[in-house]
Write a protein that holds these residues in place. Structure first.
Motif, PDB file in Angstrom:
ATOM      1  N   ALA A  39       0.844  -1.196   0.000  1.00 52.43           N
ATOM      2  CA  ALA A  39       0.000   0.000   0.000  1.00 52.43           C
ATOM      3  C   ALA A  39       0.883   1.252   0.000  1.00 52.43           C
ATOM      4  O   ALA A  39       0.600   2.240  -0.693  1.00 52.43           O
ATOM      5  CB  ALA A  39      -0.928   0.001   1.213  1.00 52.43           C
ATOM      6  N   ALA A  40       1.944   1.192   0.772  1.00 50.97           N
ATOM      7  CA  ALA A  40       2.882   2.321   0.805  1.00 50.97           C
ATOM      8  C   ALA A  40       3.554   2.515  -0.543  1.00 50.97           C
ATOM      9  O   ALA A  40       3.818   3.646  -0.967  1.00 50.97           O
ATOM     10  CB  ALA A  40       3.937   2.093   1.888  1.00 50.97           C
ATOM     11  N   GLN A  41       3.799   1.402  -1.245  1.00 51.01           N
ATOM     12  CA  GLN A  41       4.476   1.471  -2.539  1.00 51.01           C
ATOM     13  C   GLN A  41       3.633   2.170  -3.607  1.00 51.01           C
ATOM     14  O   GLN A  41       4.167   2.722  -4.559  1.00 51.01           O
ATOM     15  CB  GLN A  41       4.828   0.057  -3.013  1.00 51.01           C
ATOM     16  CG  GLN A  41       5.851  -0.647  -2.143  1.00 51.01           C
ATOM     17  CD  GLN A  41       7.252  -0.083  -2.296  1.00 51.01           C
ATOM     18  OE1 GLN A  41       7.811  -0.092  -3.384  1.00 51.01           O
ATOM     19  NE2 GLN A  41       7.806   0.423  -1.215  1.00 51.01           N
ATOM     20  N   VAL A  42       2.301   2.140  -3.453  1.00 50.36           N
ATOM     21  CA  VAL A  42       1.446   2.790  -4.450  1.00 50.36           C
ATOM     22  C   VAL A  42       0.997   4.172  -3.989  1.00 50.36           C
ATOM     23  O   VAL A  42       0.120   4.780  -4.600  1.00 50.36           O
ATOM     24  CB  VAL A  42       0.209   1.930  -4.806  1.00 50.36           C
ATOM     25  CG1 VAL A  42       0.640   0.607  -5.394  1.00 50.36           C
ATOM     26  CG2 VAL A  42      -0.695   1.716  -3.589  1.00 50.36           C
ATOM     27  N   GLY A  43       1.597   4.664  -2.891  1.00 48.95           N
ATOM     28  CA  GLY A  43       1.365   6.046  -2.504  1.00 48.95           C
ATOM     29  C   GLY A  43       0.529   6.288  -1.267  1.00 48.95           C
ATOM     30  O   GLY A  43       0.276   7.447  -0.917  1.00 48.95           O
ATOM     31  N   PHE A  44       0.098   5.238  -0.580  1.00 47.47           N
ATOM     32  CA  PHE A  44      -0.673   5.447   0.640  1.00 47.47           C
ATOM     33  C   PHE A  44       0.271   5.771   1.799  1.00 47.47           C
ATOM     34  O   PHE A  44       1.203   5.014   2.064  1.00 47.47           O
ATOM     35  CB  PHE A  44      -1.482   4.196   0.999  1.00 47.47           C
ATOM     36  CG  PHE A  44      -2.746   4.037   0.209  1.00 47.47           C
ATOM     37  CD1 PHE A  44      -3.956   4.445   0.734  1.00 47.47           C
ATOM     38  CD2 PHE A  44      -2.732   3.481  -1.063  1.00 47.47           C
ATOM     39  CE1 PHE A  44      -5.133   4.294   0.011  1.00 47.47           C
ATOM     40  CE2 PHE A  44      -3.890   3.331  -1.791  1.00 47.47           C
ATOM     41  CZ  PHE A  44      -5.106   3.744  -1.254  1.00 47.47           C
ATOM     42  N   GLY A  84       3.674  -2.244   8.377  1.00 45.44           N
ATOM     43  CA  GLY A  84       4.099  -2.554   7.016  1.00 45.44           C
ATOM     44  C   GLY A  84       4.171  -1.312   6.155  1.00 45.44           C
ATOM     45  O   GLY A  84       5.111  -1.136   5.366  1.00 45.44           O
ATOM     46  N   ALA A  85       3.204  -0.417   6.284  1.00 49.31           N
ATOM     47  CA  ALA A  85       3.202   0.820   5.498  1.00 49.31           C
ATOM     48  C   ALA A  85       4.356   1.735   5.896  1.00 49.31           C
ATOM     49  O   ALA A  85       4.979   2.377   5.045  1.00 49.31           O
ATOM     50  CB  ALA A  85       1.875   1.550   5.686  1.00 49.31           C
ATOM     51  N   PHE A  86       4.653   1.785   7.188  1.00 44.38           N
ATOM     52  CA  PHE A  86       5.756   2.623   7.660  1.00 44.38           C
ATOM     53  C   PHE A  86       7.085   2.122   7.108  1.00 44.38           C
ATOM     54  O   PHE A  86       7.919   2.894   6.636  1.00 44.38           O
ATOM     55  CB  PHE A  86       5.783   2.627   9.188  1.00 44.38           C
ATOM     56  CG  PHE A  86       6.796   3.546   9.779  1.00 44.38           C
ATOM     57  CD1 PHE A  86       6.572   4.915   9.839  1.00 44.38           C
ATOM     58  CD2 PHE A  86       7.994   3.052  10.272  1.00 44.38           C
ATOM     59  CE1 PHE A  86       7.517   5.771  10.372  1.00 44.38           C
ATOM     60  CE2 PHE A  86       8.949   3.896  10.799  1.00 44.38           C
ATOM     61  CZ  PHE A  86       8.718   5.267  10.861  1.00 44.38           C
ATOM     62  N   VAL A  87       7.264   0.801   7.153  1.00 41.46           N
ATOM     63  CA  VAL A  87       8.503   0.213   6.617  1.00 41.46           C
ATOM     64  C   VAL A  87       8.541   0.359   5.099  1.00 41.46           C
ATOM     65  O   VAL A  87       9.574   0.704   4.522  1.00 41.46           O
ATOM     66  CB  VAL A  87       8.613  -1.275   7.018  1.00 41.46           C
ATOM     67  CG1 VAL A  87       9.794  -1.940   6.309  1.00 41.46           C
ATOM     68  CG2 VAL A  87       8.752  -1.408   8.526  1.00 41.46           C
ATOM     69  N   GLY A  88       7.401   0.116   4.441  1.00 42.42           N
ATOM     70  CA  GLY A  88       7.344   0.172   2.981  1.00 42.42           C
ATOM     71  C   GLY A  88       7.645   1.547   2.421  1.00 42.42           C
ATOM     72  O   GLY A  88       8.159   1.666   1.302  1.00 42.42           O
ATOM     73  N   SER A  89       7.350   2.593   3.170  1.00 39.73           N
ATOM     74  CA  SER A  89       7.595   3.948   2.683  1.00 39.73           C
ATOM     75  C   SER A  89       9.073   4.287   2.640  1.00 39.73           C
ATOM     76  O   SER A  89       9.480   5.254   2.004  1.00 39.73           O
ATOM     77  CB  SER A  89       6.864   4.964   3.573  1.00 39.73           C
ATOM     78  OG  SER A  89       7.378   4.931   4.901  1.00 39.73           O
TER      79      SER A  89
END
Length: 226
Positions: free
Chosen positions: A26-31, A143-148
Motif C-alpha cells: 500500500a505504501a508502494q502505491v502512494g498510501f 508494514g506501510a511505515f517500513v514500505g515507505s
C-alpha cells in the motif's frame, strides 16, 4: 471475552503476516502510513482493502477503488444476518460497535464454537474481534511505515501475499461439492471480463452476481427434485 481473545490468536498471527505485506505494498502505491492506519481501523475489512488498493494502483481512480472494496464487502450482509441471535439484547450503539469489529476470522470462529457450545455468544465475538482489529491495524500500519522507506518491493513477489490470503479465505468458505459449480461460474465470469479489459471492480460484481444466480438455479432444481 478472554476466551475469544485467546482462541483467535493463531488466526490473528496469520492475519498479521499478510497485513504487514498489505501495508508494504500500500505504501508502494502512494498510501501514507497514517492513511493505512485509518483505513484498517475504520474500514477493518482486509480483503476489500486489498482489492481497493490494487484497483487504486492500476488506475488511481478513487471511485473505482471504493466500488471494488464495497462490492467485495457485500458478503457481510449475510455474515451480520447470521449474528441476529448473538447480538439480541444489545443496544443499537453496542450492535454497531460489535458489527464493526466483526471480520471473517472471528465470525467464523465464533459460529464454529457456538455450534459446539450454544453458550458461546457475543462476549466471545467481542474478545476475538478486538484482538483481530488491533493486530490488523498494527501490522498494516507497521508494514506501510517500513514500505515507505524501501525501494519497489513488487520485484520480490510480495504481491503474491494477497493471492495467498484470498486462497486461504476461499478455503475457509468452502462447504463441499455443492459450491463447485457456482464458484466455477463466478471465477469464469470474473476472469473473462478482466481479460476483456473490464475494470476489476465491475468484474468482481458481475462474477459474484453470476455465482449467486447459478447457486439459486441449482437450489431450485434440487427442491423440485424433492
Amino acid at each position: 471475552m478472554k476466551h475469544g481473545a485467546i482462541a483467535i490468536l493463531p488466526l490473528a498471527a496469520g492475519a498479521a503476516v499478510y497485513g504487514f505485506a498489505f501495508g508494504l505494498l500500500a505504501a508502494q502505491v502512494g498510501f501514507p502510513w497514517w492513511g493505512v492506519a485509518l483505513m484498517s481501523s475504520l474500514v477493518h475489512a482486509g480483503s476489500s482493502q486489498i482489492v481497493a488498493v490494487e484497483q487504486f494502483a492500476d488506475s488511481a481512480a478513487v471511485v473505482g477503488a471504493a466500488f471494488a472494496g464495497a462490492a467485495l464487502n457485500l458478503r457481510y450482509i449475510g455474515i451480520i444476518a447470521s449474528l441476529t441471535e448473538v447480538l439480541s439484547g444489545l443496544s443499537l450503539r453496542a450492535k454497531l460497535l460489535v458489527i464493526h469489529i466483526t471480520g471473517d476470522e472471528n465470525w467464523a470462529l465464533t459460529m464454529s464454537q457456538r455450534a459446539k457450545d450454544p453458550q458461546i455468544g457475543v462476549r466471545f465475538l467481542i474478545g476475538s474481534g478486538l484482538v483481530m482489529i488491533t493486530v490488523w491495524t498494527i501490522s498494516t500500519t507497521l508494514g506501510a511505515f517500513v514500505g515507505s522507506t524501501l525501494p519497489n518491493l513488487e520485484k520480490f513477489g510480495l504481491g503474491f501475499a494477497f493471492t495467498a490470503a484470498f486462497i486461504a479465505m476461499a478455503r475457509g468458505l468452502w462447504r463441499g461439492h455443492a459450491n463447485l459449480v457456482p464458484w466455477i461460474a463466478s471465477f469464469a465470469v470474473t476472469i473473462g471480463l478482466v481479460t476483456l479489459g473490464i475494470p476489476k471492480a465491475y468484474a468482481i460484481v458481475a462474477g459474484a452476481i453470476s455465482g449467486l444466480a447459478v447457486s439459486h438455479i441449482l437450489r431450485d432444481r434440487r427442491k423440485r427434485a424433492l
